[in-house]
Design a protein around this motif. Sequence first.
Motif, PDB file in Angstrom:
ATOM      1  N   UNK A   2      24.837 -23.299  -0.533  1.00  0.00           N
ATOM      2  CA  UNK A   2      24.184 -24.385   0.176  1.00  0.00           C
ATOM      3  C   UNK A   2      22.768 -24.606  -0.302  1.00  0.00           C
ATOM      4  N   UNK A   3      22.083 -25.538   0.338  1.00  0.00           N
ATOM      5  CA  UNK A   3      20.701 -25.812  -0.043  1.00  0.00           C
ATOM      6  C   UNK A   3      19.800 -24.630   0.270  1.00  0.00           C
ATOM      7  N   UNK A   4      18.653 -24.585  -0.382  1.00  0.00           N
ATOM      8  CA  UNK A   4      17.695 -23.515  -0.158  1.00  0.00           C
ATOM      9  C   UNK A   4      16.981 -23.622   1.169  1.00  0.00           C
ATOM     10  N   UNK A   5      16.888 -24.830   1.713  1.00  0.00           N
ATOM     11  CA  UNK A   5      16.210 -25.026   2.995  1.00  0.00           C
ATOM     12  C   UNK A   5      16.626 -26.362   3.587  1.00  0.00           C
ATOM     13  N   UNK A   6      16.253 -26.580   4.841  1.00  0.00           N
ATOM     14  CA  UNK A   6      16.514 -27.830   5.548  1.00  0.00           C
ATOM     15  C   UNK A   6      15.198 -28.374   6.086  1.00  0.00           C
ATOM     16  N   UNK A   7      15.141 -29.695   6.246  1.00  0.00           N
ATOM     17  CA  UNK A   7      13.993 -30.359   6.862  1.00  0.00           C
ATOM     18  C   UNK A   7      14.511 -31.300   7.933  1.00  0.00           C
ATOM     19  N   UNK A   8      13.633 -31.673   8.860  1.00  0.00           N
ATOM     20  CA  UNK A   8      14.008 -32.619   9.910  1.00  0.00           C
ATOM     21  C   UNK A   8      13.512 -34.002   9.524  1.00  0.00           C
ATOM     22  N   UNK A   9      14.439 -34.952   9.512  1.00  0.00           N
ATOM     23  CA  UNK A   9      14.100 -36.353   9.280  1.00  0.00           C
ATOM     24  C   UNK A   9      14.125 -37.068  10.630  1.00  0.00           C
ATOM     25  N   UNK A  10      13.127 -37.890  10.887  1.00  0.00           N
ATOM     26  CA  UNK A  10      13.085 -38.709  12.095  1.00  0.00           C
ATOM     27  C   UNK A  10      13.532 -40.109  11.697  1.00  0.00           C
ATOM     28  N   UNK A  11      14.500 -40.643  12.444  1.00  0.00           N
ATOM     29  CA  UNK A  11      15.023 -41.974  12.171  1.00  0.00           C
ATOM     30  C   UNK A  11      14.766 -42.870  13.368  1.00  0.00           C
ATOM     31  N   UNK A  12      14.358 -44.102  13.117  1.00  0.00           N
ATOM     32  CA  UNK A  12      14.161 -45.091  14.161  1.00  0.00           C
ATOM     33  C   UNK A  12      15.334 -46.036  14.162  1.00  0.00           C
ATOM     34  N   UNK A  13      15.885 -46.300  15.355  1.00  0.00           N
ATOM     35  CA  UNK A  13      17.067 -47.149  15.478  1.00  0.00           C
ATOM     36  C   UNK A  13      16.759 -48.337  16.376  1.00  0.00           C
ATOM     37  N   UNK A  14      17.097 -49.523  15.902  1.00  0.00           N
ATOM     38  CA  UNK A  14      16.814 -50.741  16.650  1.00  0.00           C
ATOM     39  C   UNK A  14      17.884 -51.034  17.695  1.00  0.00           C
ATOM     40  N   UNK A  15      19.128 -50.644  17.429  1.00  0.00           N
ATOM     41  CA  UNK A  15      20.230 -50.974  18.324  1.00  0.00           C
ATOM     42  C   UNK A  15      21.077 -49.731  18.561  1.00  0.00           C
ATOM     43  N   UNK A  16      20.667 -48.904  19.506  1.00  0.00           N
ATOM     44  CA  UNK A  16      21.386 -47.650  19.747  1.00  0.00           C
ATOM     45  C   UNK A  16      21.252 -46.754  18.541  1.00  0.00           C
ATOM     46  N   UNK A  54      15.033 -46.314  20.020  1.00  0.00           N
ATOM     47  CA  UNK A  54      15.703 -45.019  19.938  1.00  0.00           C
ATOM     48  C   UNK A  54      15.227 -44.274  18.707  1.00  0.00           C
ATOM     49  N   UNK A  55      14.921 -42.996  18.887  1.00  0.00           N
ATOM     50  CA  UNK A  55      14.582 -42.126  17.763  1.00  0.00           C
ATOM     51  C   UNK A  55      15.621 -41.020  17.682  1.00  0.00           C
ATOM     52  N   UNK A  56      15.995 -40.656  16.465  1.00  0.00           N
ATOM     53  CA  UNK A  56      16.928 -39.561  16.217  1.00  0.00           C
ATOM     54  C   UNK A  56      16.264 -38.550  15.306  1.00  0.00           C
ATOM     55  N   UNK A  57      16.641 -37.297  15.464  1.00  0.00           N
ATOM     56  CA  UNK A  57      16.195 -36.244  14.552  1.00  0.00           C
ATOM     57  C   UNK A  57      17.434 -35.696  13.862  1.00  0.00           C
ATOM     58  N   UNK A  58      17.384 -35.629  12.549  1.00  0.00           N
ATOM     59  CA  UNK A  58      18.520 -35.172  11.769  1.00  0.00           C
ATOM     60  C   UNK A  58      18.079 -34.117  10.776  1.00  0.00           C
ATOM     61  N   UNK A  59      18.828 -33.030  10.702  1.00  0.00           N
ATOM     62  CA  UNK A  59      18.560 -32.001   9.700  1.00  0.00           C
ATOM     63  C   UNK A  59      19.181 -32.437   8.386  1.00  0.00           C
ATOM     64  N   UNK A  60      18.393 -32.329   7.340  1.00  0.00           N
ATOM     65  CA  UNK A  60      18.853 -32.718   6.006  1.00  0.00           C
ATOM     66  C   UNK A  60      18.553 -31.602   5.022  1.00  0.00           C
ATOM     67  N   UNK A  61      19.427 -31.437   4.043  1.00  0.00           N
ATOM     68  CA  UNK A  61      19.157 -30.426   3.007  1.00  0.00           C
ATOM     69  C   UNK A  61      17.853 -30.742   2.295  1.00  0.00           C
ATOM     70  N   UNK A  62      17.070 -29.733   2.026  1.00  0.00           N
ATOM     71  CA  UNK A  62      15.788 -29.904   1.350  1.00  0.00           C
ATOM     72  C   UNK A  62      15.962 -29.894  -0.145  1.00  0.00           C
TER      73      UNK A  62
END
Length: 81
Positions: A2-16, A54-62
Amino acid sequence: MGPGFYVIAILGCADGSAGCTPVATLPTRYESRDACQAGTELALGASGDFDFPTLLAQCRPGKAPSAEHSGDRVPDGARRG
């Protein structure tokens, strides 16, 4: 392997959770996906400066970002909104 690390990405959503746009990637690196997932709620609490319903937080491979855009699917992780 797998990846060496993960980071958190913040996403903004206009419709849900449709049409989400990445608005920030936090600098903290997590050694595992589980550790990253554990940090998503705190990351959302500290990310109130974005003008989206709406804001979402998603873990993504670094690793280097891919050319593929995943904005059409609902990200896994924490959600505020």
